[in-house]
Design a protein around this motif. Structure first.
Motif, PDB file in Angstrom:
ATOM      1  N   GLU A   1       0.880  -1.153   0.000  1.00 34.42           N
ATOM      2  CA  GLU A   1       0.000   0.000   0.000  1.00 34.42           C
ATOM      3  C   GLU A   1       0.925   1.213   0.000  1.00 34.42           C
ATOM      4  OE1 GLU A   1      -3.064  -0.218   3.008  1.00 34.42           O
ATOM      5  OE2 GLU A   1      -3.990  -1.841   1.853  1.00 34.42           O
TER       6      GLU A   1
ATOM      7  N   ILE B   1       1.317   5.100   0.364  1.00 33.88           N
ATOM      8  CA  ILE B   1       0.585   6.240   0.926  1.00 33.88           C
ATOM      9  C   ILE B   1       1.378   7.522   0.727  1.00 33.88           C
ATOM     10  CG2 ILE B   1      -0.255   7.282   3.088  1.00 33.88           C
ATOM     11  CD1 ILE B   1      -0.990   4.350   3.892  1.00 33.88           C
TER      12      ILE B   1
ATOM     13  N   ARG C   1       1.300  11.666   1.473  1.00 32.67           N
ATOM     14  CA  ARG C   1       0.683  12.655   2.373  1.00 32.67           C
ATOM     15  C   ARG C   1       1.153  14.063   2.043  1.00 32.67           C
ATOM     16  NH1 ARG C   1      -1.110   9.687   6.966  1.00 32.67           N
ATOM     17  NH2 ARG C   1      -0.189   7.607   6.974  1.00 32.67           N
TER      18      ARG C   1
ATOM     19  N   ALA D   1      -2.326  13.811   9.119  1.00 34.32           N
ATOM     20  CA  ALA D   1      -3.630  13.299   9.560  1.00 34.32           C
ATOM     21  C   ALA D   1      -3.442  11.846   9.958  1.00 34.32           C
ATOM     22  CB  ALA D   1      -4.678  13.411   8.447  1.00 34.32           C
ATOM     23  N   GLY D   2      -4.474  11.283  10.580  1.00 36.76           N
ATOM     24  CA  GLY D   2      -4.530   9.844  10.851  1.00 36.76           C
ATOM     25  C   GLY D   2      -3.297   9.300  11.540  1.00 36.76           C
ATOM     26  N   SER D   3      -2.801   8.174  11.013  1.00 32.27           N
ATOM     27  CA  SER D   3      -1.701   7.476  11.680  1.00 32.27           C
ATOM     28  C   SER D   3      -0.411   8.307  11.697  1.00 32.27           C
ATOM     29  CB  SER D   3      -1.459   6.119  11.020  1.00 32.27           C
ATOM     30  OG  SER D   3      -1.025   6.284   9.697  1.00 32.27           O
ATOM     31  N   PHE D   4      -0.230   9.172  10.692  1.00 30.55           N
ATOM     32  CA  PHE D   4       0.978  10.022  10.663  1.00 30.55           C
ATOM     33  C   PHE D   4       0.984  10.966  11.866  1.00 30.55           C
ATOM     34  CE2 PHE D   4       3.501  13.691   9.476  1.00 30.55           C
ATOM     35  CZ  PHE D   4       4.578  13.175   8.772  1.00 30.55           C
TER      36      PHE D   4
ATOM     37  N   ASP E   1      -1.232  -5.054   7.915  1.00 31.28           N
ATOM     38  CA  ASP E   1      -0.575  -4.105   7.008  1.00 31.28           C
ATOM     39  C   ASP E   1       0.602  -3.360   7.643  1.00 31.28           C
ATOM     40  OD1 ASP E   1      -2.559  -4.819   5.205  1.00 31.28           O
ATOM     41  OD2 ASP E   1      -3.700  -2.964   5.415  1.00 31.28           O
TER      42      ASP E   1
ATOM     43  N   ASP F   1      -4.219  13.227   2.053  1.00 24.62           N
ATOM     44  CA  ASP F   1      -3.380  12.041   1.853  1.00 24.62           C
ATOM     45  C   ASP F   1      -4.198  11.020   1.077  1.00 24.62           C
ATOM     46  OD1 ASP F   1      -5.106  10.729   3.713  1.00 24.62           O
ATOM     47  OD2 ASP F   1      -3.775  11.171   5.386  1.00 24.62           O
ATOM     48  N   PHE F   2      -3.547   9.967   0.612  1.00 21.78           N
ATOM     49  CA  PHE F   2      -4.261   8.912  -0.118  1.00 21.78           C
ATOM     50  C   PHE F   2      -3.398   7.666  -0.220  1.00 21.78           C
ATOM     51  CE2 PHE F   2      -1.911   9.454  -4.122  1.00 21.78           C
ATOM     52  CZ  PHE F   2      -1.484  10.771  -4.021  1.00 21.78           C
ATOM     53  N   LYS F   3      -4.072   6.576  -0.558  1.00 21.18           N
ATOM     54  CA  LYS F   3      -3.407   5.276  -0.703  1.00 21.18           C
ATOM     55  C   LYS F   3      -3.545   4.799  -2.136  1.00 21.18           C
ATOM     56  CE  LYS F   3      -5.541   1.586  -0.157  1.00 21.18           C
ATOM     57  NZ  LYS F   3      -6.139   0.518  -1.006  1.00 21.18           N
TER      58      LYS F   3
ATOM     59  N   ASP G   1     -12.969   6.446  -0.085  1.00 23.01           N
ATOM     60  CA  ASP G   1     -12.519   5.331   0.768  1.00 23.01           C
ATOM     61  C   ASP G   1     -11.008   5.347   0.947  1.00 23.01           C
ATOM     62  OD1 ASP G   1     -15.054   4.263   1.066  1.00 23.01           O
ATOM     63  OD2 ASP G   1     -14.550   2.287   0.225  1.00 23.01           O
ATOM     64  N   THR G   2     -10.303   5.863  -0.056  1.00 31.36           N
ATOM     65  CA  THR G   2      -8.838   5.715  -0.074  1.00 31.36           C
ATOM     66  C   THR G   2      -8.093   7.053  -0.027  1.00 31.36           C
ATOM     67  OG1 THR G   2      -8.772   5.718  -2.489  1.00 31.36           O
ATOM     68  CG2 THR G   2      -9.021   3.571  -1.432  1.00 31.36           C
ATOM     69  N   CYS G   3      -8.844   8.145   0.004  1.00 31.96           N
ATOM     70  CA  CYS G   3      -8.215   9.476   0.064  1.00 31.96           C
ATOM     71  C   CYS G   3      -8.828  10.250   1.223  1.00 31.96           C
ATOM     72  CB  CYS G   3      -8.519  10.301  -1.193  1.00 31.96           C
ATOM     73  SG  CYS G   3      -8.100   9.549  -2.765  1.00 31.96           S
ATOM     74  N   ARG G   4      -8.073  11.174   1.798  1.00 32.69           N
ATOM     75  CA  ARG G   4      -8.681  12.153   2.702  1.00 32.69           C
ATOM     76  C   ARG G   4      -8.887  13.441   1.915  1.00 32.69           C
ATOM     77  NH1 ARG G   4      -5.433   9.690   7.090  1.00 32.69           N
ATOM     78  NH2 ARG G   4      -6.971   8.858   8.554  1.00 32.69           N
TER      79      ARG G   4
ATOM     80  N   ARG H   1     -15.157   6.108   9.812  1.00 34.12           N
ATOM     81  CA  ARG H   1     -14.201   5.588  10.801  1.00 34.12           C
ATOM     82  C   ARG H   1     -14.444   6.211  12.179  1.00 34.12           C
ATOM     83  NH1 ARG H   1     -10.221   7.145   6.771  1.00 34.12           N
ATOM     84  NH2 ARG H   1      -9.596   5.351   5.521  1.00 34.12           N
TER      85      ARG H   1
HETATM   86  N1  UDP Z   1      -5.787   4.188   3.580  1.00 39.80           N
HETATM   87  C1  UDP Z   1      -6.479   3.271   2.813  1.00 39.80           C
HETATM   88  N2  UDP Z   1      -6.467   1.953   3.191  1.00 39.80           N
HETATM   89  C2  UDP Z   1      -5.794   1.507   4.275  1.00 39.80           C
HETATM   90  C3  UDP Z   1      -5.078   2.445   5.056  1.00 39.80           C
HETATM   91  C4  UDP Z   1      -5.095   3.782   4.684  1.00 39.80           C
HETATM   92  O1  UDP Z   1      -7.078   3.610   1.808  1.00 39.80           O
HETATM   93  O2  UDP Z   1      -5.808   0.300   4.550  1.00 39.80           O
HETATM   94  C5  UDP Z   1      -5.774   5.614   3.188  1.00 39.80           C
HETATM   95  C6  UDP Z   1      -6.599   6.469   4.142  1.00 39.80           C
HETATM   96  O3  UDP Z   1      -7.924   6.638   3.640  1.00 39.80           O
HETATM   97  C7  UDP Z   1      -5.861   7.789   4.115  1.00 39.80           C
HETATM   98  C8  UDP Z   1      -4.403   7.404   3.845  1.00 39.80           C
HETATM   99  O4  UDP Z   1      -4.459   6.097   3.277  1.00 39.80           O
HETATM  100  O5  UDP Z   1      -6.325   8.590   3.040  1.00 39.80           O
HETATM  101  C9  UDP Z   1      -3.521   7.422   5.057  1.00 39.80           C
HETATM  102  O6  UDP Z   1      -4.104   6.636   6.068  1.00 39.80           O
HETATM  103  P1  UDP Z   1      -3.420   6.502   7.515  1.00 39.80           P
HETATM  104  O7  UDP Z   1      -2.105   5.812   7.383  1.00 39.80           O
HETATM  105  O8  UDP Z   1      -3.426   7.814   8.189  1.00 39.80           O
HETATM  106  O9  UDP Z   1      -4.321   5.447   8.236  1.00 39.80           O
HETATM  107  P2  UDP Z   1      -5.596   5.576   9.149  1.00 39.80           P
HETATM  108  O10 UDP Z   1      -5.484   6.835   9.934  1.00 39.80           O
HETATM  109  O11 UDP Z   1      -6.722   5.553   8.177  1.00 39.80           O
HETATM  110  O12 UDP Z   1      -5.485   4.341   9.958  1.00 39.80           O
END
Ligand code: UDP
Length: 234
Positions: free
Chosen positions: A90, A92, A94, A98-101, A129, A175-177, A196-199, A215
């Motif tokens: 995957e 990613i 950014r 946001a999120g995990s970062f 993952d 961000d996006f995946k 689903d895959t982008c913020r 979420r």
């Molecule tokens: N993302 C995704 N699928 C995943 C994990 C993340 O499409 O399995 C996308 C998520 O929508 C965001 C970006 O990747 O746009 C970064 O996600 P992050 O690592 O911050 O993870 P999260 O906070 O969603 O756990």
């Protein structure tokens, strides 16, 4: 193209064979999951929006020189795509924390990053993952050095194009995946590009217009997906 047996059912899509071994049909569902499948739900109409939107984005990126798996949309939920071998990474990108970062590095959500970042995680539900770097990817034979270089260059190119596109419709691409596949030895962009895959945040109000509404139980999930779709079609 004729739809034949189901090959695979994932969290958000089903994949069907066709009479041509080089092509498959993907069918987008309304099912939504988060936190590696621990949270489950339905987002009414999501499959239609994600299918149509992804295809629009793939067509747009093709005009900018990015090779993708897209071939032909068949219906609201179904699209013919090249049958690729998915690279199990995957990818990613950014632009804004946001999120995990934000969590990992203690950076407040919304902080604009000094430069875009890229990170990889190993596509494995069993392992949740895990994050890895390109040396890990090489060591585990997930991709070759050349493929990793191609993927990085394509991912940053996609970021430049999408950031500009969404800015034009009043949306910040946070961000996006991305996922990539191999088609007759060539790396192409695969999977989907959707809320689903982008913020996506509204550029003015910073309202979240993506899956974070699901979420984080923020409400207005369907409306957020519709709003993105409406702006793209505006
Ligand atoms: N993302 C995704 N699928 C995943 C994990 C993340 O499409 O399995 C996308 C998520 O929508 C965001 C970006 O990747 O746009 C970064 O996600 P992050 O690592 O911050 O993870 P999260 O906070 O969603 O756990």
């Amino acid at each position: 193209m004729e739809k034949r047996e189901q090959l695979y059912e994932g969290k958000a899509k089903k994949v069907f064979a066709t009479e041509n071994p080089d092509y498959v049909i993907v069918s987008y569902k309304d099912d939504a999951t988060a936190f590696n499948g621990k949270k489950k739900g339905t987002i009414e109409g999501k499959g239609v929006i994600n299918n149509t939107m992804s295809n629009m984005m793939f067509r747009y990126l093709e005009t900018k020189g990015v090779k993708t798996h897209f071939e032909e949309q068949l219906s609201e939920r179904e699209t013919v795509v090249k049958k690729v071998e998915i690279v199990p990474l995957e990818v990613i990108i950014r632009n804004v924390a946001a999120g995990s970062f934000s969590k990992h590095y203690g950076v407040p959500e919304g902080k604009v990053l000094a430069a875009p970042t890229i990170e990889f995680s190993y596509k494995s539900d069993a392992l949740d993952d895990p994050l890895l770097n390109e040396y890990h990817a090489l060591a585990l034979e997930l991709a070759t050095k050349e493929e990793i270089e191609t993927i990085k260059a394509m991912a940053f190119k996609v970021n430049d194009e999408l950031k500009a596109f969404f800015k034009g419709i009043g949306i910040d691409l946070i961000d996006f995946k991305l996922e990539f596949g191999r088609f007759h030895g060539e790396i192409v962009l695969a999977d989907e590009i959707s809320p689903d895959t982008c913020r996506f945040w509204d550029s003015v109000t910073h309202e979240k217009l993506d899956k974070d509404r699901f979420r984080r139980d923020l409400g207005g999930v369907e409306d957020a997906y519709s709003e993105i779709f409406k702006r793209i079609n505006g």
